[in-house]
Design an enzyme around this catalytic site. Sequence first.
Site, PDB file in Angstrom:
ATOM      1  N   ILE A  18      45.083  52.162  12.404  1.00 20.53           N
ATOM      2  CA  ILE A  18      43.923  52.966  12.791  1.00 20.53           C
ATOM      3  C   ILE A  18      44.156  53.697  14.101  1.00 20.53           C
ATOM      4  O   ILE A  18      43.285  54.419  14.587  1.00 20.53           O
ATOM      5  CB  ILE A  18      42.651  52.099  12.911  1.00 20.53           C
ATOM      6  N   GLY A  21      50.376  55.283  19.405  1.00 25.46           N
ATOM      7  CA  GLY A  21      50.739  56.025  20.608  1.00 25.46           C
ATOM      8  C   GLY A  21      51.927  55.367  21.254  1.00 25.46           C
ATOM      9  O   GLY A  21      52.560  54.464  20.689  1.00 25.46           O
ATOM     10  N   MET A  23      51.908  53.311  23.494  1.00 27.01           N
ATOM     11  CA  MET A  23      51.636  51.936  23.877  1.00 27.01           C
ATOM     12  C   MET A  23      51.691  50.965  22.703  1.00 27.01           C
ATOM     13  O   MET A  23      51.574  49.766  22.892  1.00 27.01           O
ATOM     14  CB  MET A  23      50.248  51.841  24.519  1.00 27.01           C
ATOM     15  N   GLY A  24      51.829  51.462  21.480  1.00 27.47           N
ATOM     16  CA  GLY A  24      51.873  50.575  20.331  1.00 27.47           C
ATOM     17  C   GLY A  24      51.001  51.078  19.203  1.00 27.47           C
ATOM     18  O   GLY A  24      50.374  52.134  19.293  1.00 27.47           O
ATOM     19  N   VAL A  26      47.863  50.247  16.495  1.00 26.91           N
ATOM     20  CA  VAL A  26      46.668  49.427  16.302  1.00 26.91           C
ATOM     21  C   VAL A  26      46.353  49.372  14.812  1.00 26.91           C
ATOM     22  O   VAL A  26      46.285  50.402  14.151  1.00 26.91           O
ATOM     23  CB  VAL A  26      45.464  49.989  17.082  1.00 26.91           C
ATOM     24  N   LYS A  41      46.532  45.016  17.960  1.00 30.05           N
ATOM     25  CA  LYS A  41      47.488  45.956  18.567  1.00 30.05           C
ATOM     26  C   LYS A  41      48.871  45.342  18.548  1.00 30.05           C
ATOM     27  O   LYS A  41      49.086  44.207  19.003  1.00 30.05           O
ATOM     28  CB  LYS A  41      47.080  46.287  19.996  1.00 30.05           C
ATOM     29  N   ASP A 132      43.201  52.258  33.489  1.00 27.41           N
ATOM     30  CA  ASP A 132      43.576  53.318  32.548  1.00 27.41           C
ATOM     31  C   ASP A 132      42.348  53.818  31.800  1.00 27.41           C
ATOM     32  O   ASP A 132      42.338  53.900  30.569  1.00 27.41           O
ATOM     33  CB  ASP A 132      44.634  52.796  31.576  1.00 27.41           C
TER      34      ASP A 132
END
Length: 639
Positions: A18, A21, A23-24, A26, A41, A132
């Site tokens: 879903i 990016g 960062m990983g 999800v 995640k 963030d």
Amino acid sequence: MAEAGDRVAGRYLLQEPIGSGGMGIVWRAHDELLDRQVAVKCARPDDERAVLRLTNEARNAARLHHPHIVSVFDFVDEGEVCWIVMEYVSGGSLADLVRGRGGLSPREAGAIGCQIAAALATSHAKGVVHGDVTPENVLVTEDGVAKLTDFGISRALWSQATMTRTGGVRGKPPYLPPEVARGDQADRKSDVFALGATLYAAVEGRSPYGEAAHPMAYVARAAEGCIEPPHRAGPLVEALTALLTVEPSRRPAADQALRLLRRVTPPSPDAEGSGDGATVARTPFTLRLRSRPSARGARHRPGRRRLITTAALGAAAALAAGIAVFGPWGGGDLRDSGRSGKDGGHTTADPAPPRTGPAGTVGDARTADPCTLLNAVSLSRFGEAVLDPDYGEIDRCDVLLHGESGDDIADVQLNFDADPPEPGSGTSTRRVGNVTVDAFRREGDKCVRNIASADRKQVWIITERLDTPAPDPCQLGDAATDYAVSVMDRGQVPRRSSRPATGSLAREHACRLFGDAELGRIAGVEVRDRDQGFGDWRCEWADGSGEAGVQLEFTRSNEFTTDDARPAVIAGKRSSVAPNEWGDHSCLVQMLHRSYRNSLGDDTVELMSVNVHGPKSTEKLCHTAEALTATAAKRLPKA
């Protein structure tokens, strides 16, 4: 590479990606143990230090409980891959929303800002910095509820490659606070700036640093404090200017930012209670705020199990005069042995009986404590949660959720039930340890869950939305059910920690107040069936045909009222007589037995209710109900 159908930690079934990016990835997943949707995640930290950093950040995030913070449920370390299990939030990010619409109105952005500022105020008070805050990390449901996700997790996942692109600066360049761009560590004031940058982008459709082709251009502009003035922000300009102040020491804290945003998110012309000046009409992406006082005693709370088929007893409105005592159980607070009693002395709390029965059982009805199956802290992520141990039936406990203005926005009610469970009565049934959980279909603002115990009793959990914005009642009900199941999975339901106070109806037995011959003589009911409720605090007598019967029940309320009923004095006590209160051809009499102050310091009353129904005129039914009430009152102890 993870794929749909894989299981994480043997319980989280991956269903579909879903989000993704740097960062990983999800995933939407199904928690097979607790039968709920979660977001998982997938992260690939660079080394062991990164794993440790990520573990610490996940632990910090899990400490936070707020209705506008995405909850972290679990952390799984599988070596090269780590999994962070979080609350699943339907809907997209604020970034998706802005891309789809090209920008929000100042009012919509301000409402989202109020929610995120409240989340930051809570996290900062607990010493947790997000680090963030960006449109990508603000999730917005279709109902307009905004939630902040990835507390510290994104910072912990920044790879060396990503840092190289931005000169070693951690953070997303378009929303980077100036002090962070200059190399300082992100702190509380940095979160406030990032919130301002996020709201700026939501309204203007771009970064407060303008448009740039390379990330380093944003970093350079941030370091110099080159902020472009907004053009579409309207009433939001003053608040954005304050949040985007270059010097951190002159920037407001999160709680101050919340007040600024509230002031510029005005009520609409059609807002409820327009005279109070503090209500914002709810649109798909706005927050509804209220400032009127909570009216707990003025509404009808949901009733016991029978609320599904029968109207609840009326709530109260005027406390009778008399000396208050603390709590129905010993000293009011179930753990307090030093509260003053009615006679000016002290009550003595007995030590709690041990849990001796097998796991998943309710055990002795009169000592099982319903409040041990509810936990306000476990529900605090949905709002300010307060345990209310003294409302409604004696086998009942509630948790009330308060909104930001202090109003009740949702109620979680837990009741015991002596009737044996009916298997498969819900739409979704699952077995957890020694108990069975049934989920019923949502009915409007109400959701019902049932736990069938190992000793063939039942626990009903009824959640209801009382105001907006409020959590989804079924999500709230699932969270409450998960906690109750976790308690029962460890052993028998814990016992009450003290005996009922002297004179309390909790000491009495409803079925002993009338004899069968007496019911025939006074009510004309030839008793063919007697139903003893949980703990014998309720009793029903029926004639077998279903046409006539009597019900007696002990309940509690905030106050005693005769609104919509005829005042009466029966056996020397204040009472009310309400024809047809529980349906046609019925009459309900309520008698005030005693008043006391509960463990929360709230005025509370105990009531005896007698309802008579049958094929007689309402006048005769009320006469019978009054006669039965007078008979029962003579057998009750003095309050």
